[in-house]
Design a protein around this motif. Structure first.
Motif, PDB file in Angstrom:
ATOM      1  N   GLY A 136      -8.656 -24.905 -78.544  1.00 46.73           N
ATOM      2  CA  GLY A 136      -8.827 -23.658 -77.821  1.00 46.73           C
ATOM      3  C   GLY A 136      -7.517 -22.948 -77.565  1.00 46.73           C
ATOM      4  O   GLY A 136      -6.434 -23.470 -77.852  1.00 46.73           O
ATOM      5  N   PRO A 137      -7.587 -21.743 -76.992  1.00 43.40           N
ATOM      6  CA  PRO A 137      -6.378 -20.971 -76.676  1.00 43.40           C
ATOM      7  C   PRO A 137      -5.551 -21.659 -75.594  1.00 43.40           C
ATOM      8  O   PRO A 137      -6.062 -22.450 -74.799  1.00 43.40           O
ATOM      9  CB  PRO A 137      -6.925 -19.625 -76.204  1.00 43.40           C
ATOM     10  N   ILE A 138      -4.272 -21.332 -75.559  1.00 37.26           N
ATOM     11  CA  ILE A 138      -3.322 -21.998 -74.672  1.00 37.26           C
ATOM     12  C   ILE A 138      -2.907 -21.067 -73.527  1.00 37.26           C
ATOM     13  O   ILE A 138      -2.598 -19.900 -73.745  1.00 37.26           O
ATOM     14  CB  ILE A 138      -2.071 -22.435 -75.461  1.00 37.26           C
ATOM     15  N   PHE A 139      -2.888 -21.603 -72.319  1.00 38.21           N
ATOM     16  CA  PHE A 139      -2.304 -20.895 -71.177  1.00 38.21           C
ATOM     17  C   PHE A 139      -0.797 -21.142 -71.225  1.00 38.21           C
ATOM     18  O   PHE A 139      -0.334 -22.258 -70.957  1.00 38.21           O
ATOM     19  CB  PHE A 139      -2.885 -21.418 -69.863  1.00 38.21           C
ATOM     20  N   THR A 140      -0.058 -20.127 -71.546  1.00 34.64           N
ATOM     21  CA  THR A 140       1.374 -20.301 -71.814  1.00 34.64           C
ATOM     22  C   THR A 140       2.260 -20.232 -70.581  1.00 34.64           C
ATOM     23  O   THR A 140       3.460 -20.495 -70.669  1.00 34.64           O
ATOM     24  CB  THR A 140       1.853 -19.232 -72.809  1.00 34.64           C
ATOM     25  N   ASN A 141       1.670 -19.885 -69.406  1.00 33.74           N
ATOM     26  CA  ASN A 141       2.538 -19.665 -68.246  1.00 33.74           C
ATOM     27  C   ASN A 141       2.031 -20.316 -66.961  1.00 33.74           C
ATOM     28  O   ASN A 141       2.734 -20.296 -65.956  1.00 33.74           O
ATOM     29  CB  ASN A 141       2.715 -18.159 -68.011  1.00 33.74           C
ATOM     30  N   ILE A 142       0.828 -20.859 -66.962  1.00 35.54           N
ATOM     31  CA  ILE A 142       0.243 -21.381 -65.724  1.00 35.54           C
ATOM     32  C   ILE A 142       0.945 -22.656 -65.288  1.00 35.54           C
ATOM     33  O   ILE A 142       1.090 -23.600 -66.056  1.00 35.54           O
ATOM     34  CB  ILE A 142      -1.271 -21.614 -65.886  1.00 35.54           C
ATOM     35  N   LYS A 143       1.351 -22.657 -63.989  1.00 38.54           N
ATOM     36  CA  LYS A 143       2.042 -23.804 -63.411  1.00 38.54           C
ATOM     37  C   LYS A 143       1.139 -24.594 -62.458  1.00 38.54           C
ATOM     38  O   LYS A 143       1.365 -25.783 -62.240  1.00 38.54           O
ATOM     39  CB  LYS A 143       3.281 -23.337 -62.631  1.00 38.54           C
ATOM     40  N   GLN A 144       0.132 -23.923 -61.872  1.00 36.87           N
ATOM     41  CA  GLN A 144      -0.773 -24.597 -60.936  1.00 36.87           C
ATOM     42  C   GLN A 144      -2.216 -24.305 -61.327  1.00 36.87           C
ATOM     43  O   GLN A 144      -2.566 -23.156 -61.574  1.00 36.87           O
ATOM     44  CB  GLN A 144      -0.525 -24.127 -59.501  1.00 36.87           C
ATOM     45  N   PHE A 145      -3.037 -25.351 -61.353  1.00 38.88           N
ATOM     46  CA  PHE A 145      -4.450 -25.206 -61.695  1.00 38.88           C
ATOM     47  C   PHE A 145      -5.267 -26.035 -60.720  1.00 38.88           C
ATOM     48  O   PHE A 145      -5.038 -27.231 -60.551  1.00 38.88           O
ATOM     49  CB  PHE A 145      -4.700 -25.675 -63.126  1.00 38.88           C
ATOM     50  N   ALA A 191     -13.343 -17.995 -68.525  1.00 39.16           N
ATOM     51  CA  ALA A 191     -12.075 -18.258 -67.859  1.00 39.16           C
ATOM     52  C   ALA A 191     -11.174 -19.151 -68.703  1.00 39.16           C
ATOM     53  O   ALA A 191      -9.956 -18.932 -68.777  1.00 39.16           O
ATOM     54  CB  ALA A 191     -12.327 -18.902 -66.501  1.00 39.16           C
ATOM     55  N   LEU A 192     -11.747 -20.150 -69.342  1.00 43.10           N
ATOM     56  CA  LEU A 192     -10.946 -21.112 -70.089  1.00 43.10           C
ATOM     57  C   LEU A 192     -10.559 -20.636 -71.493  1.00 43.10           C
ATOM     58  O   LEU A 192      -9.605 -21.152 -72.077  1.00 43.10           O
ATOM     59  CB  LEU A 192     -11.695 -22.448 -70.195  1.00 43.10           C
ATOM     60  N   THR A 193     -11.294 -19.647 -72.028  1.00 44.47           N
ATOM     61  CA  THR A 193     -11.014 -19.228 -73.409  1.00 44.47           C
ATOM     62  C   THR A 193     -10.517 -17.793 -73.538  1.00 44.47           C
ATOM     63  O   THR A 193      -9.869 -17.459 -74.534  1.00 44.47           O
ATOM     64  CB  THR A 193     -12.274 -19.395 -74.282  1.00 44.47           C
ATOM     65  N   ARG A 194     -10.803 -16.925 -72.537  1.00 46.85           N
ATOM     66  CA  ARG A 194     -10.387 -15.525 -72.636  1.00 46.85           C
ATOM     67  C   ARG A 194      -9.172 -15.204 -71.778  1.00 46.85           C
ATOM     68  O   ARG A 194      -8.364 -14.346 -72.131  1.00 46.85           O
ATOM     69  CB  ARG A 194     -11.549 -14.617 -72.234  1.00 46.85           C
ATOM     70  N   PHE A 195      -9.035 -15.875 -70.633  1.00 46.89           N
ATOM     71  CA  PHE A 195      -7.904 -15.586 -69.753  1.00 46.89           C
ATOM     72  C   PHE A 195      -6.548 -15.799 -70.415  1.00 46.89           C
ATOM     73  O   PHE A 195      -5.598 -15.074 -70.096  1.00 46.89           O
ATOM     74  CB  PHE A 195      -8.021 -16.412 -68.472  1.00 46.89           C
ATOM     75  N   PRO A 196      -6.392 -16.785 -71.313  1.00 48.03           N
ATOM     76  CA  PRO A 196      -5.076 -16.945 -71.944  1.00 48.03           C
ATOM     77  C   PRO A 196      -4.580 -15.691 -72.651  1.00 48.03           C
ATOM     78  O   PRO A 196      -3.381 -15.406 -72.657  1.00 48.03           O
ATOM     79  CB  PRO A 196      -5.305 -18.090 -72.939  1.00 48.03           C
ATOM     80  N   SER A 197      -5.492 -14.914 -73.233  1.00 49.47           N
ATOM     81  CA  SER A 197      -5.091 -13.679 -73.915  1.00 49.47           C
ATOM     82  C   SER A 197      -5.162 -12.468 -72.998  1.00 49.47           C
ATOM     83  O   SER A 197      -4.339 -11.561 -73.094  1.00 49.47           O
ATOM     84  CB  SER A 197      -5.966 -13.439 -75.155  1.00 49.47           C
ATOM     85  N   ASP A 198      -6.141 -12.447 -72.076  1.00 53.26           N
ATOM     86  CA  ASP A 198      -6.278 -11.301 -71.170  1.00 53.26           C
ATOM     87  C   ASP A 198      -5.164 -11.259 -70.133  1.00 53.26           C
ATOM     88  O   ASP A 198      -4.683 -10.187 -69.758  1.00 53.26           O
ATOM     89  CB  ASP A 198      -7.625 -11.350 -70.453  1.00 53.26           C
ATOM     90  N   LEU A 199      -4.764 -12.431 -69.638  1.00 49.54           N
ATOM     91  CA  LEU A 199      -3.746 -12.500 -68.587  1.00 49.54           C
ATOM     92  C   LEU A 199      -2.719 -13.576 -68.934  1.00 49.54           C
ATOM     93  O   LEU A 199      -2.636 -14.622 -68.275  1.00 49.54           O
ATOM     94  CB  LEU A 199      -4.397 -12.813 -67.234  1.00 49.54           C
ATOM     95  N   PRO A 200      -1.891 -13.346 -69.935  1.00 48.00           N
ATOM     96  CA  PRO A 200      -0.943 -14.373 -70.363  1.00 48.00           C
ATOM     97  C   PRO A 200       0.131 -14.672 -69.320  1.00 48.00           C
ATOM     98  O   PRO A 200       0.758 -15.732 -69.359  1.00 48.00           O
ATOM     99  CB  PRO A 200      -0.330 -13.774 -71.624  1.00 48.00           C
ATOM    100  N   GLN A 201       0.358 -13.733 -68.368  1.00 47.54           N
ATOM    101  CA  GLN A 201       1.408 -13.928 -67.365  1.00 47.54           C
ATOM    102  C   GLN A 201       0.938 -14.753 -66.176  1.00 47.54           C
ATOM    103  O   GLN A 201       1.716 -15.064 -65.277  1.00 47.54           O
ATOM    104  CB  GLN A 201       1.913 -12.568 -66.872  1.00 47.54           C
ATOM    105  N   LEU A 202      -0.337 -15.123 -66.141  1.00 45.90           N
ATOM    106  CA  LEU A 202      -0.922 -15.838 -65.007  1.00 45.90           C
ATOM    107  C   LEU A 202      -0.166 -17.138 -64.729  1.00 45.90           C
ATOM    108  O   LEU A 202       0.143 -17.902 -65.646  1.00 45.90           O
ATOM    109  CB  LEU A 202      -2.390 -16.139 -65.304  1.00 45.90           C
ATOM    110  N   GLU A 203       0.105 -17.410 -63.443  1.00 45.49           N
ATOM    111  CA  GLU A 203       0.840 -18.617 -63.044  1.00 45.49           C
ATOM    112  C   GLU A 203      -0.036 -19.618 -62.289  1.00 45.49           C
ATOM    113  O   GLU A 203       0.217 -20.820 -62.338  1.00 45.49           O
ATOM    114  CB  GLU A 203       2.039 -18.236 -62.179  1.00 45.49           C
ATOM    115  N   THR A 204      -1.054 -19.117 -61.566  1.00 46.02           N
ATOM    116  CA  THR A 204      -1.920 -19.980 -60.763  1.00 46.02           C
ATOM    117  C   THR A 204      -3.376 -19.607 -61.012  1.00 46.02           C
ATOM    118  O   THR A 204      -3.737 -18.433 -60.963  1.00 46.02           O
ATOM    119  CB  THR A 204      -1.599 -19.834 -59.259  1.00 46.02           C
ATOM    120  N   LEU A 205      -4.205 -20.617 -61.272  1.00 43.91           N
ATOM    121  CA  LEU A 205      -5.630 -20.388 -61.517  1.00 43.91           C
ATOM    122  C   LEU A 205      -6.442 -21.358 -60.678  1.00 43.91           C
ATOM    123  O   LEU A 205      -6.176 -22.561 -60.652  1.00 43.91           O
ATOM    124  CB  LEU A 205      -5.961 -20.576 -63.000  1.00 43.91           C
ATOM    125  N   ASN A 206      -7.441 -20.803 -59.971  1.00 39.75           N
ATOM    126  CA  ASN A 206      -8.386 -21.598 -59.186  1.00 39.75           C
ATOM    127  C   ASN A 206      -9.771 -21.335 -59.760  1.00 39.75           C
ATOM    128  O   ASN A 206     -10.245 -20.193 -59.766  1.00 39.75           O
ATOM    129  CB  ASN A 206      -8.317 -21.194 -57.707  1.00 39.75           C
TER     130      ASN A 206
END
Length: 487
Positions: free
Chosen positions: A343-352, A312-327
């Motif tokens: 590590g990779p960067i979540f470029t769009n997440i606003k809520q975690f 979740a922390l290393t693959r989601f940034p590339s698999d789902l770059p449009q993601l805004e909320t992650l639980n």
């Protein structure tokens, strides 16, 4: 009738304000009552005898049909099997009688059965569903789970094993009659094959709990349900290689939990907005999911806990770059993760939202710096902490945390806060690095997660005193721009 009797009858008629109302108005009034109370109105008079049949919500369970709230308590220890069969037969007999009257009434909106009925009652259940469908039913909730079984301690042998019912998809429509069913919930059933493509075209939501369904059956269901917006799958262990794909698929919400035979999950969903997953770590493939903005992940098996959180922390940034909320639920893993330095960067997440279970006193907190770096545009951070009530170590833990100034987090919420040393250290670090913080919520309250529940007990004197000291410290160190809320 004597003078006194005539006077009493006249008085009753004078007080009865319902007799002047038309039948359709009475039907509307009765439809607002619980089903059991609506049926009781049939004894009032001849006119009232069939008014209740207009009731549009039919909910059948042990309490409403048999008057039993605690079935196991009423079971005989000497003959539990015969008593169970007797109550099941009585339940079916009463629902049969009720439905025979109800088929004469107006449309049915909601039809629900919550009772442990197996394959031996197929003809009866089919008849109930057929009646509901003929009356234009829009909601069917059929829960035949063994958790409702009247004798939970009974051990089933091969000859007495509970055979589950097969839901008849073919009953949902018929010659000259289109399908009206919009919401379908099934628990502990088989799902029959779809006889023709137009069988379940009106479905909007489907919730399958412990339903025997194959990969191909689910694919057929998706292909025919062109209006389907919500799909929930729980403990559907016939699924192995799950593919969510269909022409013009309108699916917006997808939940997959505890389907432990899954090996692959491939999702094609141009309209999909929310994805929830709980279980072991399968092979995920997200294709054409441009609107997927919310994701919730809970990896529950021992082997996949570490791998799942790392994924979740290393693959989601590339698999789902449009993601805004992650639980994300982290169980027995976070302090042991070997996270990459850059590590990779979540470029769009606003809520975690992150659940840390357990939050031990020997946690070196290295993960919090990684999160601040990996979520540079984060605006709200919510931490659900579960701190054990006992201490594992008595010595000081060295925590050398890097400077990670964050310019966008404006709200920080920490649930399950007791005021323990590691919690205070975590909070102090965040207050130092969250440069745009405006609201801090500290909640020493019960927090209910998807797989875990805990309750803090601040009413205990030692806990209350500790929290009071922490709050005094917070009021002294918080910048004026930060508002403090204590729940």
């Amino acid at each position: 009738m004597g003078r006194r009797g005539r006077k009493a009858a006249k008085l009753v008629r004078r007080e009865d304000k319902f007799h002047v109302l038309p039948d359709d108005m009475l039907s509307r009034i009765v439809s607002l009552l619980p089903l059991k109370e609506a049926v009781r109105t049939s004894i009032l008079s001849k006119r009232w005898r069939s008014i209740w049949t207009s009731h549009s919500e039919l909910r059948f369970d042990a309490a409403s049909v048999l008057g039993i709230n605690n079935c196991p308590a009423l079971m005989s220890e000497d003959q539990p099997e015969s008593n169970s069969q007797m109550l099941s037969s009585k339940f079916v007999e009463r629902v049969d009688q009720f439905m025979s009257y109800r088929c004469q009434g107006l449309n049915i909106n909601y039809f629900s059965v919550h009772f442990p009925l197996g394959k031996e009652f197929t003809s009866h259940i089919d008849q109930w569903i057929s009646c509901a469908v003929m009356k234009g039913v829009e909601n069917i909730d059929l829960d035949l789970s063994e958790e409702f079984r009247l004798d939970p301690k009974r051990e089933y042998t091969s000859s007495t094993e509970f055979q589950i019912y097969e839901f008849p998809c073919w009953l949902s429509s018929g010659p000259g009659r289109s399908c009206t069913l919009k919401h379908l919930r099934l628990a502990s059933c088989h799902l029959s094959a779809l006889p023709k493509p137009e069988t379940l075209t009106s479905l909007i939501t489907v919730d399958l709990h412990s339903v025997s369904i194959s990969d191909q059956q689910l694919q057929d269901l998706l292909s025919t349900s062109c209006h389907l917006e919500q799909l929930s799958l729980y403990a559907c262990n016939g699924l192995v290689n799950l593919k969510i794909s269909a022409p013009n698929l309108q699916l917006k919400f997808l939940s997959i939990k505890h389907c432990f035979r899954l090996e692959t999950i491939e999702i094609h969903g141009a309209e999909l907005v929310t994805f929830e997953y709980g279980g072991h770590l399968p092979s995920f493939s997200f294709k054409n999911t441009p609107k997927l903005a919310k994701a919730s992940l809970d990896f529950v098996t021992r082997i996949s806990r570490m791998e799942g959180v790392m994924y979740a922390l290393t693959r989601f940034p590339s698999d789902l770059p449009q993601l805004e909320t992650l639980n994300l639920m982290s169980v027995l893993t976070l302090k042991n993760l070997q996270l990459p330095e850059n590590g990779p960067i979540f470029t769009n997440i606003k809520q975690f939202e992150l659940t840390v279970f357990p939050f031990d006193d020997d946690d070196n907190l290295s993960w919090i710096g990684y999160i601040l770096k990996a979520f540079p545009l984060l605006q709200k951070l919510e931490l659900n902490l579960y701190t054990p009530s006992f201490a594992k170590v008595q010595k000081e833990i060295e925590r050398s945390l890097p400077e990670c100034p964050h310019k966008h987090i404006s709200k920080l919420q920490i649930n399950g806060f007791y005021g323990n040393e590691q919690e205070v250290h975590l909070l102090r670090y965040l207050l130092h690095n969250l440069l745009a913080l405006e609201l801090l919520v500290v909640a020493p309250i019960k927090k209910e997660g998807r797989s875990i529940t805990w309750v803090s007990k601040p009413e205990r004197p030692w806990c209350k005193a500790r929290l009071d000291r922490v709050y005094e410290w917070l009021l002294a160190v918080l910048p004026r721009r930060v508002r403090l809320e204590i729940w």
